[in-house]
Design a protein around this motif. Structure first.
Motif, short mmCIF file in Angstrom:
data_model
loop_
_atom_site.label_atom_id
_atom_site.label_comp_id
_atom_site.label_asym_id
_atom_site.label_seq_id
_atom_site.Cartn_x
_atom_site.Cartn_y
_atom_site.Cartn_z
N VAL A 41 -0.50 -24.01 20.64
CA VAL A 41 -0.52 -22.83 19.78
C VAL A 41 0.90 -22.50 19.33
CG1 VAL A 41 -1.11 -20.38 19.64
CG2 VAL A 41 -2.53 -21.94 21.00
N GLY A 42 1.07 -22.20 18.04
CA GLY A 42 2.36 -21.77 17.53
C GLY A 42 2.17 -20.75 16.43
N GLY A 54 10.66 -20.69 14.12
CA GLY A 54 10.63 -21.97 14.81
C GLY A 54 9.44 -22.22 15.70
N ALA A 55 8.52 -21.27 15.84
CA ALA A 55 7.42 -21.44 16.78
C ALA A 55 6.44 -22.53 16.33
CB ALA A 55 6.68 -20.12 16.99
N GLY A 110 5.67 -18.33 20.39
CA GLY A 110 5.51 -17.16 19.54
C GLY A 110 6.12 -15.93 20.20
N HIS A 111 5.77 -14.77 19.69
CA HIS A 111 6.30 -13.52 20.22
C HIS A 111 5.69 -13.19 21.58
CE1 HIS A 111 9.01 -11.89 17.30
NE2 HIS A 111 8.12 -11.82 16.33
N ALA A 168 5.15 -21.88 28.05
CA ALA A 168 5.21 -20.63 27.28
C ALA A 168 6.61 -20.41 26.76
CB ALA A 168 4.77 -19.46 28.15
N ASP A 169 6.81 -20.62 25.47
CA ASP A 169 8.13 -20.46 24.85
C ASP A 169 8.16 -19.13 24.10
OD1 ASP A 169 10.70 -20.94 24.04
OD2 ASP A 169 10.33 -22.98 23.38
N SER A 170 8.33 -18.06 24.88
CA SER A 170 8.37 -16.71 24.32
C SER A 170 9.14 -15.81 25.26
CB SER A 170 6.95 -16.15 24.13
OG SER A 170 6.35 -15.90 25.39
#
Length: 269
Positions: A41-42, A54-55, A110-111, A168-170
């Motif tokens: 998911v992005g 960039g997500a 994402g956020h 999780a990149d947030s």
């Protein structure tokens, strides 16, 4: 393990660490593990809060890297397609296709945000962590377009005993820290501050059947030994988007993708 973080060592440390996570989550060699299945998911194109840059790059990079590594059961949800219903349904469908020895990957870029805990005393800091989706708005019904940590916990419990890797990149994304190369250009942050909701659409919105049976009033997933969770930063800290190789990116997603490509396999075995 003490790891020195110099100007560039942070990125290579994460590439090495992601390789270790990939090995650990399979609980054995790839010959012993089943098929890998992924939901990626992005979200960049937020309709009512500040957009990101960039997500979706992160999500596409992870998806392409996993595909190149041989993953054939892979679902991608970008921007408006990444609704709450679509994510929950896609995860439920993925589990229904999975065998007991399969490895599941859940990736989100994402956020991130925090909101007051729903159950008093369930969180050490009194706050629940939240992933915000493209249609999120402060007012109902848009405020229903988010995933709370309790939702993620239900998704992970629904996997049963299958091995799961969560990336999780947030902001507010978990317990792992990272170093950022200061020579890389910083862009915005993946953080949104939330005021109290006057009318919360999620309070009356049920989970899909498979997930509903695994819902608990706590975001704690420490009782899931089959899950490896990798967050971009500890709760309460923000992370920047970075300009890496000319593209807006998240450093964790970038390092994960490079690790899967082979940079984590330093002894080439």
């Amino acid at each position: 393990m003490n790891v020195p973080f110099g100007l560039a060592s942070g990125r290579y440390f994460w590439a090495r660490m992601c390789g270790l996570f990939l090995i650990a989550v399979s609980f054995g060699s790839t010959a012993e593990a089943g098929q890998w299945r992924a939901l990626v998911v992005g979200v960049d194109a937020y309709q009512h809060v500040s957009p990101l840059k960039g997500a979706v790059n992160d999500a596409r990079d992870i998806a392409e890297t996993l595909t190149a590594a041989g993953v054939t059961d892979l679902t991608t949800l970008y921007d408006a397609d990444a609704s709450r219903q679509a994510i929950l349904s896609s995860w439920q469908d993925l589990i229904s296709r999975a065998d007991a020895d399969d490895v599941l990957v859940l990736s989100y870029a994402g956020h991130g945000a925090q909101e007051p805990e729903w159950v008093k005393g369930s969180e050490e800091d009194g706050m629940d962590e939240v992933f915000l989706l493209a249609g999120f708005d402060i007012a109902a019904p848009g405020n229903g377009e988010r995933l709370r940590d309790d939702d993620i916990a239900a998704m992970l419990r629904a996997a049963g005993g299958r091995s799961v890797l969560v990336l999780a990149d947030s902001c507010h994304s978990g317990t792992m820290t990272r170093s950022v190369d200061p020579r890389i250009t910083r862009l915005g942050t993946r953080l949104v501050g939330l005021p109290p909701f006057e009318n919360d659409a999620l309070r009356s919105q049920p989970l899909p059947p498979m997930l509903a049976g695994n819902a608990q009033q706590s975001g704690d997933v420490q009782d899931l030994p089959n899950v490896i969770y990798v967050g971009a930063t500890v709760d309460g800290q923000v992370i920047p988007e970075l300009l890496i190789a000319g593209e807006p990116r998240g450093a964790l997603s970038w390092a994960f993708a490079r690790g899967v490509e082979g940079r984590a396999d330093l002894d080439r075995d």
